[in-house]
Design a protein around this motif. Structure first.
Motif, PDB file in Angstrom:
ATOM      1  N   GLY A  23       0.771  -1.240   0.000  1.00 39.57           N
ATOM      2  CA  GLY A  23       0.000   0.000   0.000  1.00 39.57           C
ATOM      3  C   GLY A  23       0.796   1.281   0.000  1.00 39.57           C
ATOM      4  N   LEU A  24       2.125   1.217   0.128  1.00 42.34           N
ATOM      5  CA  LEU A  24       2.916   2.450   0.117  1.00 42.34           C
ATOM      6  C   LEU A  24       3.681   2.616  -1.186  1.00 42.34           C
ATOM      7  CD1 LEU A  24       3.879   4.947   1.733  1.00 42.34           C
ATOM      8  CD2 LEU A  24       5.902   3.619   2.332  1.00 42.34           C
ATOM      9  N   ILE A  25       4.499   1.633  -1.551  1.00 41.19           N
ATOM     10  CA  ILE A  25       5.273   1.733  -2.790  1.00 41.19           C
ATOM     11  C   ILE A  25       4.333   1.848  -3.984  1.00 41.19           C
ATOM     12  CG2 ILE A  25       6.946   0.570  -4.275  1.00 41.19           C
ATOM     13  CD1 ILE A  25       8.121  -0.712  -1.769  1.00 41.19           C
ATOM     14  N   VAL A  26       3.345   0.987  -4.029  1.00 43.29           N
ATOM     15  CA  VAL A  26       2.256   1.112  -4.997  1.00 43.29           C
ATOM     16  C   VAL A  26       0.982   1.309  -4.188  1.00 43.29           C
ATOM     17  CG1 VAL A  26       0.989   0.036  -6.882  1.00 43.29           C
ATOM     18  CG2 VAL A  26       3.432  -0.382  -6.645  1.00 43.29           C
ATOM     19  N   GLY A  73      -8.024  -5.588 -12.732  1.00 45.89           N
ATOM     20  CA  GLY A  73      -7.458  -6.769 -13.370  1.00 45.89           C
ATOM     21  C   GLY A  73      -6.498  -7.530 -12.485  1.00 45.89           C
ATOM     22  N   LEU A  74      -5.508  -8.157 -13.119  1.00 46.89           N
ATOM     23  CA  LEU A  74      -4.623  -9.096 -12.448  1.00 46.89           C
ATOM     24  C   LEU A  74      -3.843  -8.460 -11.308  1.00 46.89           C
ATOM     25  CD1 LEU A  74      -3.332 -11.916 -12.301  1.00 46.89           C
ATOM     26  CD2 LEU A  74      -1.644 -11.137 -13.988  1.00 46.89           C
ATOM     27  N   TRP A  75      -3.328  -7.240 -11.512  1.00 47.60           N
ATOM     28  CA  TRP A  75      -2.500  -6.620 -10.482  1.00 47.60           C
ATOM     29  C   TRP A  75      -3.282  -6.347  -9.209  1.00 47.60           C
ATOM     30  CZ3 TRP A  75       2.333  -7.335 -10.955  1.00 47.60           C
ATOM     31  CH2 TRP A  75       2.943  -7.361 -12.210  1.00 47.60           C
ATOM     32  N   LEU A  76      -4.575  -6.154  -9.323  1.00 47.11           N
ATOM     33  CA  LEU A  76      -5.382  -5.907  -8.141  1.00 47.11           C
ATOM     34  C   LEU A  76      -5.412  -7.125  -7.225  1.00 47.11           C
ATOM     35  CD1 LEU A  76      -7.110  -3.650  -6.918  1.00 47.11           C
ATOM     36  CD2 LEU A  76      -9.098  -4.646  -8.034  1.00 47.11           C
ATOM     37  N   VAL A  77      -5.253  -8.319  -7.800  1.00 48.38           N
ATOM     38  CA  VAL A  77      -5.232  -9.550  -7.006  1.00 48.38           C
ATOM     39  C   VAL A  77      -4.065  -9.537  -6.029  1.00 48.38           C
ATOM     40  CG1 VAL A  77      -4.997 -12.061  -7.112  1.00 48.38           C
ATOM     41  CG2 VAL A  77      -6.387 -10.859  -8.820  1.00 48.38           C
ATOM     42  N   THR A  78      -2.900  -9.053  -6.468  1.00 45.87           N
ATOM     43  CA  THR A  78      -1.722  -9.031  -5.594  1.00 45.87           C
ATOM     44  C   THR A  78      -1.956  -8.158  -4.371  1.00 45.87           C
ATOM     45  OG1 THR A  78      -0.765  -7.186  -6.851  1.00 45.87           O
ATOM     46  CG2 THR A  78      -0.183  -9.408  -7.537  1.00 45.87           C
ATOM     47  N   TYR A  79      -2.726  -7.104  -4.537  1.00 44.20           N
ATOM     48  CA  TYR A  79      -3.035  -6.210  -3.416  1.00 44.20           C
ATOM     49  C   TYR A  79      -3.867  -6.920  -2.355  1.00 44.20           C
ATOM     50  CZ  TYR A  79      -5.123  -2.176  -0.999  1.00 44.20           C
ATOM     51  OH  TYR A  79      -5.567  -1.281  -0.047  1.00 44.20           O
ATOM     52  N   TRP A  80      -4.818  -7.732  -2.794  1.00 38.48           N
ATOM     53  CA  TRP A  80      -5.733  -8.369  -1.849  1.00 38.48           C
ATOM     54  C   TRP A  80      -5.170  -9.639  -1.223  1.00 38.48           C
ATOM     55  CZ3 TRP A  80      -9.466  -5.819   0.277  1.00 38.48           C
ATOM     56  CH2 TRP A  80     -10.046  -4.747  -0.403  1.00 38.48           C
ATOM     57  N   ILE A  81      -4.161 -10.238  -1.833  1.00 35.02           N
ATOM     58  CA  ILE A  81      -3.578 -11.450  -1.248  1.00 35.02           C
ATOM     59  C   ILE A  81      -2.330 -11.149  -0.423  1.00 35.02           C
ATOM     60  CG2 ILE A  81      -4.452 -12.886  -3.137  1.00 35.02           C
ATOM     61  CD1 ILE A  81      -1.595 -12.987  -4.237  1.00 35.02           C
ATOM     62  N   THR A  82      -1.932  -9.882  -0.356  1.00 29.98           N
ATOM     63  CA  THR A  82      -0.738  -9.500   0.393  1.00 29.98           C
ATOM     64  C   THR A  82      -1.099  -9.200   1.842  1.00 29.98           C
ATOM     65  OG1 THR A  82       0.241  -8.534  -1.604  1.00 29.98           O
ATOM     66  CG2 THR A  82       1.183  -7.893   0.509  1.00 29.98           C
ATOM     67  N   PRO A  83      -0.616  -9.982   2.813  1.00 27.70           N
ATOM     68  CA  PRO A  83      -0.973  -9.739   4.223  1.00 27.70           C
ATOM     69  C   PRO A  83      -0.560  -8.356   4.713  1.00 27.70           C
ATOM     70  CG  PRO A  83       0.051 -11.894   3.952  1.00 27.70           C
ATOM     71  CD  PRO A  83       0.216 -11.182   2.650  1.00 27.70           C
ATOM     72  N   GLY A  84       0.565  -7.825   4.178  1.00 27.17           N
ATOM     73  CA  GLY A  84       1.037  -6.519   4.630  1.00 27.17           C
ATOM     74  C   GLY A  84       0.036  -5.410   4.385  1.00 27.17           C
ATOM     75  N   HIS A  85      -0.783  -5.542   3.360  1.00 24.04           N
ATOM     76  CA  HIS A  85      -1.811  -4.532   3.088  1.00 24.04           C
ATOM     77  C   HIS A  85      -2.770  -4.408   4.261  1.00 24.04           C
ATOM     78  CE1 HIS A  85      -6.151  -4.758   1.403  1.00 24.04           C
ATOM     79  NE2 HIS A  85      -5.969  -3.556   1.892  1.00 24.04           N
ATOM     80  N   PHE A  86      -3.206  -5.530   4.820  1.00 31.04           N
ATOM     81  CA  PHE A  86      -4.165  -5.507   5.923  1.00 31.04           C
ATOM     82  C   PHE A  86      -3.517  -4.992   7.211  1.00 31.04           C
ATOM     83  CE2 PHE A  86      -5.254  -9.061   3.054  1.00 31.04           C
ATOM     84  CZ  PHE A  86      -6.441  -8.549   2.548  1.00 31.04           C
ATOM     85  N   VAL A  87      -2.237  -5.323   7.415  1.00 32.54           N
ATOM     86  CA  VAL A  87      -1.498  -4.821   8.583  1.00 32.54           C
ATOM     87  C   VAL A  87      -1.335  -3.311   8.481  1.00 32.54           C
ATOM     88  CG1 VAL A  87       0.672  -4.930   9.856  1.00 32.54           C
ATOM     89  CG2 VAL A  87      -0.265  -7.011   8.841  1.00 32.54           C
ATOM     90  N   TYR A  88      -0.846  -2.864   7.337  1.00 31.01           N
ATOM     91  CA  TYR A  88      -0.536  -1.447   7.155  1.00 31.01           C
ATOM     92  C   TYR A  88      -1.789  -0.580   7.224  1.00 31.01           C
ATOM     93  CZ  TYR A  88       1.734   2.650   5.064  1.00 31.01           C
ATOM     94  OH  TYR A  88       2.241   3.904   4.827  1.00 31.01           O
TER      95      TYR A  88
END
Length: 265
Positions: free
Chosen positions: A149-152, A160-175
């Motif tokens: 959530g910070l770098i991107v 599309g596909l790149w949005l999937v990486t955002y939702w499967i990344t645990p750091g997004h929910f922590v941050y």
């Protein structure tokens, strides 16, 4: 680092961005140290288990329960120390109206240590040697760093596909949980200069300008910085998602111990 601005009630964009970046770096570094330091420990535990399993002295369920409970005290203490050391020293809440107890509670639940430790244990159980496990860890760390959530930022993900990486990344929910709790209802001011990337999203054109700038609250600026995608209302949802991820990873580690067997040292 924070001494010059810890007593500030008015920030420049660079100063408030440095706060957001430091919060991000703090949990990323803790996560990296956790996942890399657990690999040699888990290798010894795994090889010990293989020897005892061959002798029919130890079952996979016992090791699975041990892994789930042995480090809980360390995880709780390490998570709590973030609240009692990092936040007061940094001065993030100096002059703000954030609820400190809420910040402590959220960070105790949403810290990256459990996510990183359990993934390191899983990677070590899935592959034969530490070298391959380190490659898996590096892939996880890279993805977690890039899409938390910070770098991107969320608004830059698109569809599309790149949005999937955002939702499967645990750091997004922590941050998201950390940022929205720390800066919730923060009435300190941020000076937004004309030409800022957030000038239009903060509706600065319609705000009475002084010397080509407008003043907004910290909470408003943080909301605009993440394109309105980070919300305190998501904290409970994020905690549940992290809990589900933890359960899935723990269950996968148990299955790997039960079904896979590599030659130990």
């Amino acid at each position: 680092m924070f001494v010059p601005i810890r007593q500030n009630n008015v920030f420049s964009e660079a100063e408030i961005t440095s706060y957001l970046s430091t919060i991000f770096i703090s949990f990323i570094i803790i996560g990296v140290l956790s996942i890399t330091s657990v690999l040699p420990v888990m290798l010894n535990v795994r090889d010990m288990f293989y020897r005892h399993k061959a002798a029919q002295m130890l079952g996979s369920s016992s090791v699975g329960r041990a892994l789930a409970t042995a480090e809980k005290r360390f995880i709780i203490i390490a998570s709590f120390l973030f609240c009692v050391v990092f936040i007061p020293v940094s001065g993030i809440l100096e002059g703000g109206t954030g609820n400190y107890n809420c910040v402590c509670g959220v960070n105790s639940q949403l810290r990256s240590i459990p996510s990183s430790v359990t993934k390191g244990q899983l990677f070590m159980c899935l592959v034969r040697g530490p070298a391959t496990a380190q490659i898996l860890c590096a892939m996880f760390i890279g993805t977690n760093n890039f899409f938390s959530g910070l770098i991107v930022r969320p608004q830059q993900m698109g569809e599309g596909l790149w949005l999937v990486t955002y939702w499967i990344t645990p750091g997004h929910f922590v941050y998201e949980g950390m940022v929205t709790s720390i800066f919730f209802n923060d009435e300190r001011q941020v000076i937004v200069e004309r030409g800022s990337d957030f000038w239009d999203s903060l509706n600065c054109t319609s705000i009475a300008e002084v010397d080509g700038r407008c003043d907004v609250t910290v909470s408003e600026y943080v909301d605009a910085f993440y394109g309105g995608h980070f919300s305190r209302d998501n904290v409970m949802r994020n905690a549940i998602i992290l809990g589900v991820i933890l359960i899935v990873v723990r269950a996968s580690t148990f299955v790997a111990l039960r079904k896979l067997s590599y030659t130990g040292k």
